[in-house]
Design a protein around this motif. Structure first.
Motif, PDB file in Angstrom:
ATOM      1  N   PRO A   1      22.815  41.591  38.901  1.00 46.97           N
ATOM      2  CA  PRO A   1      23.203  41.298  37.522  1.00 46.97           C
ATOM      3  C   PRO A   1      24.641  41.685  37.189  1.00 46.97           C
ATOM      4  O   PRO A   1      25.238  41.115  36.298  1.00 46.97           O
ATOM      5  CB  PRO A   1      22.197  42.121  36.706  1.00 46.97           C
ATOM      6  CG  PRO A   1      21.009  42.246  37.594  1.00 46.97           C
ATOM      7  CD  PRO A   1      21.585  42.367  38.980  1.00 46.97           C
ATOM      8  N   SER A   2      25.190  42.670  37.911  1.00 48.14           N
ATOM      9  CA  SER A   2      26.546  43.122  37.605  1.00 48.14           C
ATOM     10  C   SER A   2      27.608  42.329  38.362  1.00 48.14           C
ATOM     11  O   SER A   2      28.779  42.675  38.331  1.00 48.14           O
ATOM     12  CB  SER A   2      26.691  44.610  37.947  1.00 48.14           C
ATOM     13  OG  SER A   2      26.440  44.831  39.323  1.00 48.14           O
ATOM     14  N   THR A   3      27.220  41.270  39.056  1.00 49.51           N
ATOM     15  CA  THR A   3      28.171  40.428  39.780  1.00 49.51           C
ATOM     16  C   THR A   3      29.266  39.947  38.832  1.00 49.51           C
ATOM     17  O   THR A   3      28.985  39.520  37.717  1.00 49.51           O
ATOM     18  CB  THR A   3      27.456  39.215  40.399  1.00 49.51           C
ATOM     19  OG1 THR A   3      26.438  39.682  41.285  1.00 49.51           O
ATOM     20  CG2 THR A   3      28.429  38.358  41.183  1.00 49.51           C
ATOM     21  N   GLN A   4      30.518  39.999  39.301  1.00 47.45           N
ATOM     22  CA  GLN A   4      31.646  39.681  38.437  1.00 47.45           C
ATOM     23  C   GLN A   4      32.362  38.408  38.885  1.00 47.45           C
ATOM     24  O   GLN A   4      32.409  38.094  40.074  1.00 47.45           O
ATOM     25  CB  GLN A   4      32.625  40.857  38.400  1.00 47.45           C
ATOM     26  CG  GLN A   4      32.022  42.110  37.801  1.00 47.45           C
ATOM     27  CD  GLN A   4      33.014  43.244  37.674  1.00 47.45           C
ATOM     28  OE1 GLN A   4      34.065  43.243  38.307  1.00 47.45           O
ATOM     29  NE2 GLN A   4      32.702  44.212  36.836  1.00 47.45           N
ATOM     30  N   PHE A   5      32.920  37.710  37.911  1.00 46.65           N
ATOM     31  CA  PHE A   5      33.555  36.417  38.157  1.00 46.65           C
ATOM     32  C   PHE A   5      34.914  36.322  37.459  1.00 46.65           C
ATOM     33  O   PHE A   5      35.182  37.036  36.501  1.00 46.65           O
ATOM     34  CB  PHE A   5      32.666  35.276  37.643  1.00 46.65           C
ATOM     35  CG  PHE A   5      31.234  35.354  38.067  1.00 46.65           C
ATOM     36  CD1 PHE A   5      30.839  34.935  39.335  1.00 46.65           C
ATOM     37  CD2 PHE A   5      30.275  35.860  37.207  1.00 46.65           C
ATOM     38  CE1 PHE A   5      29.519  35.017  39.724  1.00 46.65           C
ATOM     39  CE2 PHE A   5      28.942  35.946  37.584  1.00 46.65           C
ATOM     40  CZ  PHE A   5      28.562  35.521  38.854  1.00 46.65           C
ATOM     41  N   ILE A   6      35.719  35.393  37.958  1.00 42.64           N
ATOM     42  CA  ILE A   6      36.947  34.990  37.279  1.00 42.64           C
ATOM     43  C   ILE A   6      36.860  33.482  37.075  1.00 42.64           C
ATOM     44  O   ILE A   6      36.688  32.734  38.043  1.00 42.64           O
ATOM     45  CB  ILE A   6      38.205  35.326  38.107  1.00 42.64           C
ATOM     46  CG1 ILE A   6      38.280  36.825  38.399  1.00 42.64           C
ATOM     47  CG2 ILE A   6      39.466  34.861  37.358  1.00 42.64           C
ATOM     48  CD1 ILE A   6      39.365  37.201  39.396  1.00 42.64           C
ATOM     49  N   ASP A   7      36.929  33.048  35.839  1.00 41.23           N
ATOM     50  CA  ASP A   7      36.925  31.622  35.516  1.00 41.23           C
ATOM     51  C   ASP A   7      38.372  31.143  35.571  1.00 41.23           C
ATOM     52  O   ASP A   7      39.167  31.463  34.686  1.00 41.23           O
ATOM     53  CB  ASP A   7      36.334  31.407  34.124  1.00 41.23           C
ATOM     54  CG  ASP A   7      36.219  29.933  33.745  1.00 41.23           C
ATOM     55  OD1 ASP A   7      36.714  29.080  34.505  1.00 41.23           O
ATOM     56  OD2 ASP A   7      35.642  29.645  32.679  1.00 41.23           O
ATOM     57  N   ILE A   8      38.721  30.391  36.615  1.00 38.63           N
ATOM     58  CA  ILE A   8      40.126  30.034  36.814  1.00 38.63           C
ATOM     59  C   ILE A   8      40.598  28.886  35.925  1.00 38.63           C
ATOM     60  O   ILE A   8      41.796  28.616  35.865  1.00 38.63           O
ATOM     61  CB  ILE A   8      40.430  29.687  38.283  1.00 38.63           C
ATOM     62  CG1 ILE A   8      39.692  28.398  38.706  1.00 38.63           C
ATOM     63  CG2 ILE A   8      40.091  30.843  39.198  1.00 38.63           C
ATOM     64  CD1 ILE A   8      40.206  27.789  39.980  1.00 38.63           C
TER      65      ILE A   8
ATOM     66  N   GLY B   1      47.825  37.048  41.899  1.00 38.86           N
ATOM     67  CA  GLY B   1      48.388  38.377  41.653  1.00 38.86           C
ATOM     68  C   GLY B   1      47.727  39.123  40.514  1.00 38.86           C
ATOM     69  O   GLY B   1      48.410  39.838  39.757  1.00 38.86           O
ATOM     70  N   LEU B   2      46.419  39.003  40.381  1.00 48.04           N
ATOM     71  CA  LEU B   2      45.702  39.642  39.281  1.00 48.04           C
ATOM     72  C   LEU B   2      45.206  41.026  39.689  1.00 48.04           C
ATOM     73  O   LEU B   2      44.043  41.390  39.505  1.00 48.04           O
ATOM     74  CB  LEU B   2      44.507  38.769  38.860  1.00 48.04           C
ATOM     75  CG  LEU B   2      44.784  37.273  38.651  1.00 48.04           C
ATOM     76  CD1 LEU B   2      43.530  36.547  38.202  1.00 48.04           C
ATOM     77  CD2 LEU B   2      45.926  37.073  37.669  1.00 48.04           C
ATOM     78  N   SER B   3      46.109  41.818  40.226  1.00 48.12           N
ATOM     79  CA  SER B   3      45.733  43.108  40.786  1.00 48.12           C
ATOM     80  C   SER B   3      45.121  44.052  39.768  1.00 48.12           C
ATOM     81  O   SER B   3      44.306  44.908  40.114  1.00 48.12           O
ATOM     82  CB  SER B   3      46.954  43.782  41.432  1.00 48.12           C
ATOM     83  OG  SER B   3      48.008  43.924  40.488  1.00 48.12           O
ATOM     84  N   GLU B   4      45.483  43.902  38.489  1.00 49.78           N
ATOM     85  CA  GLU B   4      44.935  44.796  37.462  1.00 49.78           C
ATOM     86  C   GLU B   4      43.425  44.643  37.333  1.00 49.78           C
ATOM     87  O   GLU B   4      42.750  45.555  36.855  1.00 49.78           O
ATOM     88  CB  GLU B   4      45.606  44.562  36.121  1.00 49.78           C
ATOM     89  CG  GLU B   4      45.535  43.140  35.609  1.00 49.78           C
ATOM     90  CD  GLU B   4      46.757  42.315  35.984  1.00 49.78           C
ATOM     91  OE1 GLU B   4      47.199  42.437  37.129  1.00 49.78           O
ATOM     92  OE2 GLU B   4      47.249  41.577  35.143  1.00 49.78           O
ATOM     93  N   LEU B   5      42.867  43.504  37.750  1.00 48.25           N
ATOM     94  CA  LEU B   5      41.430  43.310  37.678  1.00 48.25           C
ATOM     95  C   LEU B   5      40.696  44.158  38.703  1.00 48.25           C
ATOM     96  O   LEU B   5      39.476  44.357  38.587  1.00 48.25           O
ATOM     97  CB  LEU B   5      41.067  41.834  37.878  1.00 48.25           C
ATOM     98  CG  LEU B   5      41.413  40.892  36.724  1.00 48.25           C
ATOM     99  CD1 LEU B   5      41.043  39.470  37.080  1.00 48.25           C
ATOM    100  CD2 LEU B   5      40.691  41.321  35.447  1.00 48.25           C
ATOM    101  N   ASP B   6      41.409  44.635  39.703  1.00 44.29           N
ATOM    102  CA  ASP B   6      40.783  45.487  40.718  1.00 44.29           C
ATOM    103  C   ASP B   6      41.002  46.966  40.452  1.00 44.29           C
ATOM    104  O   ASP B   6      40.584  47.820  41.231  1.00 44.29           O
ATOM    105  CB  ASP B   6      41.347  45.149  42.118  1.00 44.29           C
ATOM    106  CG  ASP B   6      40.654  43.916  42.707  1.00 44.29           C
ATOM    107  OD1 ASP B   6      39.566  43.581  42.223  1.00 44.29           O
ATOM    108  OD2 ASP B   6      41.205  43.323  43.639  1.00 44.29           O
TER     109      ASP B   6
END
Length: 335
Positions: free
Chosen positions: A9-16, A329-334
């Motif tokens: 349930p905690s699986t995370q996504f990025i909607d591009i 380059g969305l390093s802040e998401l990690d």
């Protein structure tokens, strides 16, 4: 087929690819206020469904400015692209001050809002490319001319690409190769690779794009037919990205071949990815609007891809996350 118990349930996504600037997310349809502004609830539903990152699509100068403004005002995890959609390239020809001025204004937007000098909200050039299904908006020559120009500008600014290719594969590939986007992903000319979003082409076309260094974005429109599903199965996980794409459009509907794969979706995830809906004329606060796609559905796309590949949704999401963070380059998401 992966077991339903293999989901997290905690699986995370990025909607591009999401058109959050569309007025329907504010309750406006064709200029008429049909229901209350529920933009805040759209974002809340996305977060609850594990969508921790979103890229707002810019398809013209006006839309790009709106996308950047919205990204700047929406906090962490929400970014923007800037560019000219192939069906809007006619605007470059008709712009009173000329195409160079139009593109120059996009470049000013980039300088103010991309890394390292700006706020970092602009993460890609696009949506740009070719669309031969809608030539009534912009003819072939105009599209090709301004696609090539935009590739050069993306390289100039060191931005990855957010690409559109519809019924134009050969010309699309030819122009990309001509600009140096081949196996080196465009790095030879100072550019970066990109993603061909909302992919609906053949398996052979997909493989050629992957060999050129591009990523493949899958959404509801990418999963309509059995042929589409076979292509989705063949997309390497190392080159996969996820999107609602074009939300509020590209919903997954019952006639689609992908729909039956949702039958195995656990009830708790179904409620997160596809919450209860209502007709826009009978709007109920807290419900989605029937027929209006939302970022929360990104997990549904991931589920279907996982089903056709025979892997877990978590494996699909993990690869797509890594690919997206790395390219844009969305390093802040990690962090």
């Amino acid at each position: 087929m992966p077991p339903s118990g293999d989901t997290i349930p905690s699986t995370q996504f990025i909607d591009i690819g999401v058109n959050l600037t569309d007025p329907v997310f504010r309750g406006l349809y064709r200029g008429k206020q049909v229901h209350e502004d529920d933009f805040a609830n759209v974002i809340i539903r996305a977060d609850a469904a594990g969508v921790k990152g979103m890229m707002i699509t810019g398809g013209s100068l006006h839309e790009s400015r709106e996308a950047v403004d919205l990204a700047n005002s929406s906090g962490a995890g929400i970014y923007a692209t800037v560019g000219v959609h192939p069906t809007r390239t006619s605007q470059l020809e008709s712009y009173p001050s000329g195409a160079a001025v139009y593109l120059g204004l996009l470049e000013e937007l980039i300088e103010q809002n991309s890394k390292p000098k700006g706020k970092g909200k602009i993460v890609a050039w696009g949506e740009c490319g070719l669309d031969y299904d809608r030539l009534q908006f912009s003819d072939v020559d105009t599209q090709k001319k301004h696609f090539a120009t935009q590739l050069k500008l993306a390289q100039k600014h060191g931005l990855p690409l957010f690409l559109h290719s519809r019924s134009a594969h050969q010309d699309f590939v030819s122009i990309c190769r001509g600009a140096g986007y081949d196996k080196d992903g465009g790095h030879a000319n100072g550019g970066k690779s990109g993603v061909v979003h909302s992919f609906t082409g053949t398996e052979a076309e997909m493989k050629e794009l992957v060999e050129m260094g591009f990523y493949i974005g899958l959404n509801g429109c990418s999963l309509k037919t059995e042929e589409n599903l076979a292509v989705a199965k063949a997309v390497p996980l190392e080159r996969l990205m996820l999107e609602t794409a074009d939300a509020p459009w590209c919903t997954i509907t019952t006639p689609h071949s992908s729909y039956h794969h949702l039958k195995a979706l656990p009830t708790d995830l179904r409620q997160l990815y596809f919450p209860d809906s209502c007709k826009k004329e009978k709007f109920v606060t807290g419900k989605t609007v029937k027929g209006r796609n939302e970022p929360c559905a990104t997990g549904g796309v991931a589920w279907i891809v996982a089903q056709v590949k025979g892997v877990s949704i978590d494996e699909v999401a993990t690869h797509a996350w890594k690919n997206t963070v790395g390219l844009f380059g969305l390093s802040e998401l990690d962090e």
